[in-house]
Design a protein around this motif. Sequence first.
Motif: not given
Length: 127
Positions: A78-86
């Motif tokens: 994932v480019p943005d780890p903040k999006e991973w939990p979704a």
Amino acid sequence: MRKLISTGSPFEARIGYSRAVVADGWVFVAGTTGYDYAAMVMPKGVEDQCSNALQTIEKALKEAGASLDDVVRVRYIVPDPKEWPACWPITSEAFAKARPAATMISAALQEPEMKIEIEVTARVPSA
């Protein structure tokens, strides 16, 4: 015996890879992004991209004689780890039975609209 599996994606021919390779009972599925290959569009949200990627992977595994339940290793990029939990509810449902070894890596992907790429290794049950 070696079997090559294609989704018919133009990227496979252009770049020179197979969606999956079956060798000696193992299925190696290439990094798969969230394109809707029927419409050749990329959804905007990471959740839809994650679902699409898993559907593409599931089709390749089926053609190989395996399923998501046979996955032993998965890599998420994932480019943005903040999006991973979704994506967690989607991936936990997809791999509820297999519970594969997993790694999440944060890295740029080929195109800026790509929010997740998923790569898996599975074992064909009859192998």
